[in-house]
Write an enzyme that holds these catalytic residues in place. Sequence first.
Site, PDB file in Angstrom:
ATOM      1  N   GLU A  47       1.730  21.255  29.181  1.00  6.22           N
ATOM      2  CA  GLU A  47       0.644  21.427  29.908  1.00  6.22           C
ATOM      3  C   GLU A  47      -0.319  20.431  28.538  1.00  6.22           C
ATOM      4  O   GLU A  47      -0.196  20.763  27.498  1.00  6.22           O
ATOM      5  CB  GLU A  47       0.170  22.845  29.515  1.00  6.22           C
ATOM      6  CG  GLU A  47      -0.878  23.249  30.660  1.00  6.22           C
ATOM      7  CD  GLU A  47      -1.382  24.671  30.013  1.00  6.22           C
ATOM      8  OE1 GLU A  47      -0.626  25.691  30.550  1.00  6.22           O
ATOM      9  OE2 GLU A  47      -2.508  24.964  29.684  1.00  6.22           O
ATOM     10  N   TYR A  60      -1.433  31.419  37.221  1.00  8.37           N
ATOM     11  CA  TYR A  60      -1.675  31.480  35.765  1.00  8.37           C
ATOM     12  C   TYR A  60      -2.300  32.885  35.490  1.00  8.37           C
ATOM     13  O   TYR A  60      -3.496  32.742  35.950  1.00  8.37           O
ATOM     14  CB  TYR A  60      -2.157  30.309  35.234  1.00  8.37           C
ATOM     15  CG  TYR A  60      -2.455  30.225  33.882  1.00  8.37           C
ATOM     16  CD1 TYR A  60      -2.539  31.273  32.794  1.00  8.37           C
ATOM     17  CD2 TYR A  60      -2.405  28.986  33.273  1.00  8.37           C
ATOM     18  CE1 TYR A  60      -2.813  31.074  31.498  1.00  8.37           C
ATOM     19  CE2 TYR A  60      -2.326  28.566  31.513  1.00  8.37           C
ATOM     20  CZ  TYR A  60      -2.735  29.843  30.837  1.00  8.37           C
ATOM     21  OH  TYR A  60      -2.437  29.669  29.491  1.00  8.37           O
ATOM     22  N   ASP A  87     -12.244  27.994  25.230  1.00 11.71           N
ATOM     23  CA  ASP A  87     -10.969  27.939  24.202  1.00 11.71           C
ATOM     24  C   ASP A  87     -11.745  28.586  23.066  1.00 11.71           C
ATOM     25  O   ASP A  87     -12.933  28.550  22.460  1.00 11.71           O
ATOM     26  CB  ASP A  87     -10.867  26.454  23.814  1.00 11.71           C
ATOM     27  CG  ASP A  87     -10.056  25.907  24.907  1.00 11.71           C
ATOM     28  OD1 ASP A  87      -8.960  26.529  25.090  1.00 11.71           O
ATOM     29  OD2 ASP A  87     -10.437  25.132  25.894  1.00 11.71           O
TER      30      ASP A  87
END
Lengths: 395, 267
Positions: B49, B174, B60
């Site tokens: 990834e 995911y 993040d």
Amino acid sequence: MLPDSKGHFGPYGGKYVPETLMAPLEELEAAYRSARRDKDFRKKQEDYLKNYVGRATPLYFAEKLTKRLGGAKVYLKREDLCHTGAHKINNALCQAMLAKRMGKKRVIAETGAGQHGVATATAAAFLGLECEVYMGTEDMRRQSLNVFRMKLLGAKVIGVDNGSRTLKDAINEAIRDWVTNVEGTNYIMGTVFGPHPYPMMVRDFQSVIGKEARRQIMKAEGRLPDRLIACVGGGSNAMGLFYPFLKDKEVSMTGVEAGGEGIESGRHAARFAGGSIGVLQGTKSYLLQSDKGQVLETHSISAGLDYASVGPEHCFYKDLGRIGYTYATNDEALDAFQLISREEGIIPALESSHAIAEVIKAAPKMKSNEVIIANLSGRGDKDVNQVSDILGVKF
Amino acid sequence: MNRIEKRFRALAKSDDKALIAYIMAGDPDLETTGELILALEEGGADIIELGVPFSDPLADGPVIQRASERALASKTSLKKVLGLVKDIRKKTDIPIILMTYYNIIYKYGEADFASHASSAGVDGVIIPDLPPEEGSDIIGHCRSNGIDTIFLLAPTSNDKRIRKVSLASRGFVYYVSLTGVTGVRTALSDSIKPMTDKIRKTSKRPLAVGFGISNARQAAEVAANADGVVVGSAIVKLVEENIGTKGIIPAVKGLASELKAGISAKS
């Protein structure tokens, strides 16, 4: 009716958020729609706005300013007289009420100039909620008075040291907090920005400004105004004033962005003058960005306008030509700040000074029987240290 | 059948699970990124990834935020990352997924992105701030160019969203194992077992689990409930600690083999 069911204003708006926030945003929207239908909630809201916030705020005829400018009659919508000193409390209080109704114990907020942070801290103290406010460290420096006010009100102020250390970075951190603490926490967004339903909800909560102004000008002048003027950072005070007039074709509207040191300098926050369509922090809108899609640093003397994007509904009405957008530079805003202090005995916020700067340009070009309403969205007490520094005045 | 699907089928046949390794492209520079991809593969990673930096990575945590800043400082752009993938394809056939925020792709142009990514040899794309509701354009362009669109599920996703996300996803689904941003955590989230069970009832696609998984023990535990385990911040942190030293490549390769050993032992 805008937005559509997915939160779009034409091509703008929407919900560009991590999956974790999708269900909470749906829950928030459902709670908002149900509260809006609930008579008891509305009654309480009305009561708080009247007796706690101090609404209705006056629509004040600025006679000396009008005479000096020698053109249109200038009215000021006195949002600076709201409890906490700016229009931000209208929205923060209603969202905090909603959080409480949803059974949330904690609220978080971002703040630029500190006005939304103070408003949220105030509402949280008033309603007994735990409150944490994210603020860029550069803004904390510029607006130290508001940092202290938030602390006095029992809120925790968390300094954000990333990026340009201003509003954009504070929003990133607030969203990261919400993603982490989504159970039990509501995010109180301070402007008509972010993912759906915030642009709609904040607009609705702020439209009390325009509803009052409409009623007040009809009483004072027996007719609608020719022009509305308001500053636009995210755009909540502008949307609040404009929204109830959108269907009145004879009323023209101008949003004033932060021109900073001038568009050609590249140091500004004029998204409509220098931006292009992009996606940031949950919504599709005009954005100051590089050709690669990286968000650019912005600059304004006013922390509340120092932001790279703008509310999606503003973009929609810009494209339609229904609302016009211009900008005022730092210097023009500073001149307006001083002029209205001396002429009217009103010290405006630096944000609102941008709207006044446009009034100074527009009024002399209009006829004496024409009417302008400018939104004096906040008071300038928070800005006097910064302005004295800039003007080189020691006290 | 593209590389991602092939890889999951091959793993399933040998009763193994995938190690999906995340690194930030251009951290500290693209040349190193190329070497890291090969090192990760040698270490045992099954899928790469590749982050493309964005100025405002709101999903993040601090580790990947710092990596984005380093990658932007080395002038990494989507165009350059596509160039890197094209080059590395001469050396490896490992599935490569790009992970970036929507504005980067939107500004590049969604149609151009899908066609350029496809010809460079990219296999899939993950956009953490794009739910399927806003993704119809990119889904369309990716489908017609053979790029897998991988959407995310979270502990807050309800049944309706699980169906929607699964339907829009290709390659794998995911699952974000915790409410929060990317980053190293000491303990795994309790939600993993019940949520992966729930997702599997609705979705037939391979299921990868990521966020907060940083060592072989955690990877092994997660692998028991998933087809793939995503490790990001732990690798990126190791890159950060070894920038400017010769140790960067062996360190990352070493971590990949530890993680893969954990995953394979438990599956």
